[in-house]
Design an enzyme around this catalytic site. Sequence first.
Site, short mmCIF file in Angstrom:
data_model
loop_
_atom_site.label_atom_id
_atom_site.label_comp_id
_atom_site.label_asym_id
_atom_site.label_seq_id
_atom_site.Cartn_x
_atom_site.Cartn_y
_atom_site.Cartn_z
CD GLU A 38 -10.37 -0.49 -3.87
OE1 GLU A 38 -11.12 0.14 -4.70
OE2 GLU A 38 -9.62 -1.27 -4.01
CD GLU A 88 -11.00 -5.39 -3.51
OE1 GLU A 88 -10.52 -4.94 -4.47
OE2 GLU A 88 -11.86 -5.25 -3.06
#
Length: 630
Positions: free
Chosen positions: A189, A269
């Site tokens: 991320e 995710e």
Amino acid sequence: MWKLLLLLTVALTTAMKFVDQPPSNNTTVHGFEVDYENNQFLLDGKPFRYVSGSFHYFRTPKVYWRDRLRKMRAAGLNAVSTYVEWSLHQPRPDVWKWDGEADIVEFLKIAQEEDLLVLLRPGPYICAERDLGGLPPWLMTQVPDIKMRTNDPRYMEYVKTYFQQLLVRVEPLLRGNGGPIIMVQIENEYGSFPACDIKYREGLRDIIIRYVGSKALLYTTDGSGTNYLRCGVVSGAYATVDFGAAANITNAFGAMRQYQPNGPLVNSEYYTGWLTHWDEPFQRVSTAAFIKTLKEMLNLNASMNLYMMYGGTNFGFTAGANGGAQYSPQITSYDYDAPLTEAGDPTDKYFALRDALSQYLPMPDLPLPVVAPKGHYGVVGLQPVTSLFDRQARTLAARVALFEKAPTFEELDLPTGVVLYEAELPAGLKDPAIFRADVADRALVYLDDYLVGTLSRTLKIKSLPLPNPYAKRIQVLVESQGHLNFGNLVEDFKGMFNAEIDNKPLKKFNVSAFPLDVVQTVRNFSATTFTSGSQVRGPFILRGLFDVTGQPLDTYLSTAGWGKGVAYINGHNLGRYWPKAGPQVTLYVPGAWLKTGVNELIVIEYEYVPPAVRMVFQGAPNLGRSRMRV
Ligand SMILES: *[C@@H]1O[C@H](CO)[C@@H](O)[C@H](O)[C@H]1NC(C)=O
Ligand SMILES: *[C@@H]1O[C@H](CO)[C@@H](O)[C@H](O)[C@H]1NC(C)=O
Ligand SMILES: *[C@@H]1O[C@H](CO)[C@@H](O)[C@H](O)[C@H]1NC(C)=O
Ligand SMILES: *[C@@H]1O[C@H](CO)[C@@H](O)[C@H](O)[C@H]1NC(C)=O
Ligand SMILES: *[C@@H]1O[C@H](CO)[C@@H](O)[C@H](O)[C@H]1NC(C)=O
Ligand SMILES: *[C@@H]1O[C@H](CO)[C@@H](O)[C@H](O)[C@H]1NC(C)=O
């Protein structure tokens, strides 16, 4: 003899490989790639969709790895995703750990044996709600002004060595070499990190590609917004997004399409539950919402990874913290409201997931998991041993030394634990005088051994009146509650900063640094005077013995009524407890850490020992009040 055996094994393995693969010189037999024309993945040349689940090997004892992986396969998943935690594998600049509980290669091999492919997320930064997002805190000691998660060459030198150490080990397990690893993630991320350093992303890609080549697919994962993807993607890596059950998936995948116009849709995710901080309700995601969005994604032929399929535990001091407006440390349990509980038991969410997946994927011929029996070992009386301030307890300190200015934990080379700063009170103080300091993260303040107050980074409490200006000594015991694992700031120094009394700097400290990671020597201490209630002369160490008859089972240690501290079973650090803040009240105790016969519980209680000096091993967890997020 063993050499002969080894040769035999090698010969057999080689033979089996040939049975497995057609005897052709065809390099595409094993591989994983993107078919951009048909918006799909190709596994060994054939269309393929993965439904993977996150399970971090470093959050559960090794003896349970196979059990958890098999239960994941039994739910219908065909892959497992794991982070690799750098700080576990390189706990000191000159120490590497790849065996025992750190045997990542063994984990990957078991995954393959259990018929699961692997999505590997080696970091170097992983977030994961772990201390410093998996980066080793000693990086801040080696290079005090280091700029982690950027192209800072001093940081990149360490990254290169770590990647080299890791990737040579996992290389034989890449899909292109016949192994289970189909994807390797670059950073984590990164688009959420303000540095937005393209040289860094490309640097990581270039290092990884040296070992991985085209034998697995490189990818990135970012929040499902173009503002995240902008600073997260890197050319040569497949761009994917992450989001939970509340997301509008048209918009979420729409963001991915801005950067990845062709190829399969991927949610890297998909949140089965959520993380929990101290002093908030335990966070949950409803099974109905989870299944609804899951099916929407499956209907779009998306591939996905469920975060977490099985969460496990932040044993020891491995839990991290979130920052921003408020410093918020995470709880010890990483149950996450996942389909498999912290103890690896199936939940209603697990069976609902399996039902849903069976409409889309072939189900393996495996028995359905059942909830394992738990140990109700009952009450354990604890005998007080000694105060942490007692002379004999100084042997638990890694270092005792004098300093003109209060050093940070990092300057003391202490990754975690507590530091005691002791100083003479200056003469001629006002009555009362005001003590002020910035602490990271929480401090108990004593005058001549008497507790007079608490400072807190979370609650922004930085000062307190000193009710006894006649005292000789001020003692400040600072606790690290976990390095930040997310946000703008990575470098998170621990300790006491800008300490002053009545606006005059406080100087000359006698400093004791206590790692408290393991505490094994207290059985040799002589008992000192003790009264239950608020701990006056510093944290107290207590010890109790209890019997386990028959095969040891998983159990839960209830800390209800106690203050704040850390508990150890047979030398294993179970993690922090803090029932007053909650929500977590029980600590998960793996049966694997118990033995038939006599077991030892050690508790270091920082603040308060209840009148009945005992704890209870119970058969069910108590994670406290909860909140349904979705
Ligand atoms: C496979 O092909 C490569 C390149 O064409 C060649 O060098 C190699 O000898 C071949 N291997 C076998 C086992 O035929
Ligand atoms: C390799 O084998 C696969 C599957 O058997 C086949 O589809 C592909 O065309 C072959 N590739 C080459 C280069 O021979
Ligand atoms: C998702 O967002 C789009 C565009 O903002 C909107 O048209 C659509 O109705 C939303 N879908 C759902 C299920 O709310
Ligand atoms: C999903 O894949 C199937 C089989 O290839 C195809 O028929 C279908 O159109 C695809 N659906 C979507 C939404 O792309
Ligand atoms: C520092 O503290 C240790 C432990 O209490 C003690 O043994 C030592 O004498 C102290 N040193 C000074 C200079 O006060
Ligand atoms: C503790 O005492 C035992 C025997 O009573 C001894 O064998 C052991 O070495 C001691 N451990 C330490 C750390 O002093």
